[in-house]
Design a protein around this motif. Structure first.
Motif, mmCIF file in Angstrom:
data_model
loop_
_atom_site.group_PDB
_atom_site.id
_atom_site.type_symbol
_atom_site.label_atom_id
_atom_site.label_comp_id
_atom_site.label_asym_id
_atom_site.label_seq_id
_atom_site.Cartn_x
_atom_site.Cartn_y
_atom_site.Cartn_z
ATOM 1 N N GLU A 243 98.401 47.693 46.736
ATOM 2 C CA GLU A 243 99.840 47.692 46.512
ATOM 3 C C GLU A 243 100.159 46.647 45.456
ATOM 4 O OE1 GLU A 243 101.639 47.035 50.316
ATOM 5 O OE2 GLU A 243 100.558 48.710 51.252
ATOM 6 N N THR B 93 102.869 44.734 42.999
ATOM 7 C CA THR B 93 104.256 44.375 42.720
ATOM 8 C C THR B 93 104.288 43.537 41.454
ATOM 9 O OG1 THR B 93 104.755 44.369 45.089
ATOM 10 C CG2 THR B 93 106.336 43.285 43.632
ATOM 11 N N LYS C 211 98.207 43.447 46.664
ATOM 12 C CA LYS C 211 98.027 43.352 48.111
ATOM 13 C C LYS C 211 97.035 44.383 48.627
ATOM 14 C CE LYS C 211 100.497 43.981 52.486
ATOM 15 N NZ LYS C 211 99.644 45.122 52.870
ATOM 16 N N LYS D 197 97.293 41.592 55.170
ATOM 17 C CA LYS D 197 98.297 40.772 54.485
ATOM 18 C C LYS D 197 97.689 39.987 53.320
ATOM 19 C CE LYS D 197 102.078 41.512 56.942
ATOM 20 N NZ LYS D 197 103.332 42.021 56.322
ATOM 21 N N CYS E 131 96.350 39.030 49.642
ATOM 22 C CA CYS E 131 96.780 39.395 48.294
ATOM 23 C C CYS E 131 96.181 38.444 47.266
ATOM 24 C CB CYS E 131 98.307 39.394 48.184
ATOM 25 S SG CYS E 131 99.061 37.747 48.165
ATOM 26 N N TYR F 204 108.543 35.940 47.301
ATOM 27 C CA TYR F 204 108.092 37.284 47.682
ATOM 28 C C TYR F 204 106.913 37.191 48.651
ATOM 29 C CZ TYR F 204 106.173 41.986 47.365
ATOM 30 O OH TYR F 204 105.687 43.233 47.685
ATOM 31 N N VAL F 205 105.959 36.353 48.333
ATOM 32 C CA VAL F 205 104.773 36.202 49.172
ATOM 33 C C VAL F 205 105.150 35.725 50.574
ATOM 34 C CG1 VAL F 205 102.710 34.768 49.499
ATOM 35 C CG2 VAL F 205 103.120 35.866 47.294
ATOM 36 N N THR F 206 105.988 34.700 50.641
ATOM 37 C CA THR F 206 106.331 34.134 51.945
ATOM 38 C C THR F 206 107.220 35.073 52.753
ATOM 39 O OG1 THR F 206 108.145 32.893 50.901
ATOM 40 C CG2 THR F 206 106.043 31.772 51.169
ATOM 41 N N SER F 207 108.151 35.751 52.094
ATOM 42 C CA SER F 207 109.047 36.648 52.827
ATOM 43 C C SER F 207 108.319 37.854 53.403
ATOM 44 C CB SER F 207 110.197 37.113 51.929
ATOM 45 O OG SER F 207 109.724 37.938 50.879
ATOM 46 N N HIS F 208 107.200 38.226 52.786
ATOM 47 C CA HIS F 208 106.404 39.353 53.277
ATOM 48 C C HIS F 208 105.216 38.902 54.132
ATOM 49 C CE1 HIS F 208 108.729 41.386 50.143
ATOM 50 N NE2 HIS F 208 108.437 42.524 50.750
ATOM 51 N N GLY F 209 105.129 37.612 54.381
ATOM 52 C CA GLY F 209 104.067 37.099 55.231
ATOM 53 C C GLY F 209 102.671 37.298 54.673
ATOM 54 N N LEU F 210 102.535 37.226 53.336
ATOM 55 C CA LEU F 210 101.246 37.489 52.702
ATOM 56 C C LEU F 210 100.377 36.233 52.663
ATOM 57 C CD1 LEU F 210 102.357 39.730 49.693
ATOM 58 C CD2 LEU F 210 101.800 40.398 52.039
#
Length: 298
Positions: free
Chosen positions: A16, A18, A33, A38, A40, A67-73
């Motif tokens: 994935e 982005t 990703k 999770k 990436c 972006y990374v933190t909000s998606h828990g990556l």
């Protein structure tokens, strides 16, 4: 041309991707990703600089971090496709915030030696690539979660350029532009148009359906900014190498074209920072950082 690396690619793996576009430098950074976890990687991040004011900020990097933190990556890698001459890397800043190992091609040592001399860095500047966590050789692999990534040496624009192939996606750095953009210049120290042509052929030897992600786009002829194409589209339509154009044709065009190009406006700060893996030159005794301007050296 280097001996070809035998690749075992699984194009059924579809990372994935982005994209984050920086209009100040026309750079595209990526979060790549693993679809099954999770994990990436972040490719070619940008640190913001107001060159005239001598001020550095991190708006672009903060957008990626958010972006990374909000998606828990979980960031496992911070990849530099090459030592950029047109933007400054934010990799150390991102690494401090969200982790990850910093990787670049092993020919970074050639770039460090060349520009260490140009910027008169002295013996305290290490030219062994030790500023990075991993130096990739041609064909080296690494993992992002359950995905296997392969680093392919694709020099010509710079000696350290690598294309990173991850499943059905390849991140080409400045080896190629979108089909209507052609290719990057090959006249920087260590660049070579013939070598660049050979490197492009390595990319075009990937499966036709491979997604190719650019590091830069300039919207030729007024079109919207774009950054994703395919091997098939590049082979058929790239204005510099597509449709069976020969190496001799490419070298002639690229050499003549490069002779007309001005240096990138951020080349002096970019090279000094990026050859240090995104770190500023060491501070003086008062804690201030300075960049050098070599006269008649570039």
């Amino acid at each position: 041309m280097e001996n070809p690396v035998t690749l075992t690619l699984d194009t059924t793996v579809k990372p994935e991707v982005t994209a984050f576009f920086d209009p100040a430098t026309n750079t595209i950074s990526y979060v790549v990703k693993d679809p099954d976890s999770k994990a990436c990687a972040i490719v070619d991040s940008v640190m913001d600089i107001d060159y005239a004011a001598g001020r550095i900020t991190y708006d672009h990097a903060d957008e990626i971090i958010a972006y990374v933190t909000s998606h828990g990556l979980k960031v496992e890698w911070l990849i530099e496709t090459h030592v950029h001459a047109d933007h400054l890397s934010a990799a150390p800043y991102i690494q401090e915030k969200v982790g990850g190992k910093l990787g670049i091609g092993d020919k970074i040592t050639v770039v460090q030696d060349t520009f260490g001399k140009i910027f008169n860095e002295g013996t305290e500047f290490q030219r062994d690539g030790s500023q990075f966590d991993r130096l990739f050789k041609d064909g080296d692999t690494y993992t992002i979660g359950g995905m296997t990534a392969t680093a392919i040496h694709t020099p010509g624009h710079t000696p350290a350029c690598m294309t990173h192939v991850i499943g059905d996606a390849a991140f080409v750095g400045d080896t190629l532009f979108m089909p209507d953009g052609g290719s990057a210049r090959a006249d920087f120290p260590g660049g070579d148009a013939g070598v660049l042509y050979d490197s492009i052929q390595k990319v075009l030897a990937l499966p036709d359906e491979t997604r190719l992600f650019m590091c830069h786009d300039y919207g030729p002829n007024g079109r919207n900014i774009a950054w994703e194409t395919t091997v098939a589209d590049e082979k058929a339509h790239n204005i510099h190498v597509g449709g069976g154009k020969t190496k001799a044709e490419f070298v002639k065009f690229r050499t003549e074209r490069d002779a007309t190009l001005a240096l990138p406006k951020l080349i002096i700060p970019s090279l000094q920072v990026n050859m240090r893996a995104g770190e500023l030159p060491p501070a003086d005794e008062s804690g201030r950082h300075f960049l050098k301007v070599p006269i008649n050296a570039l």
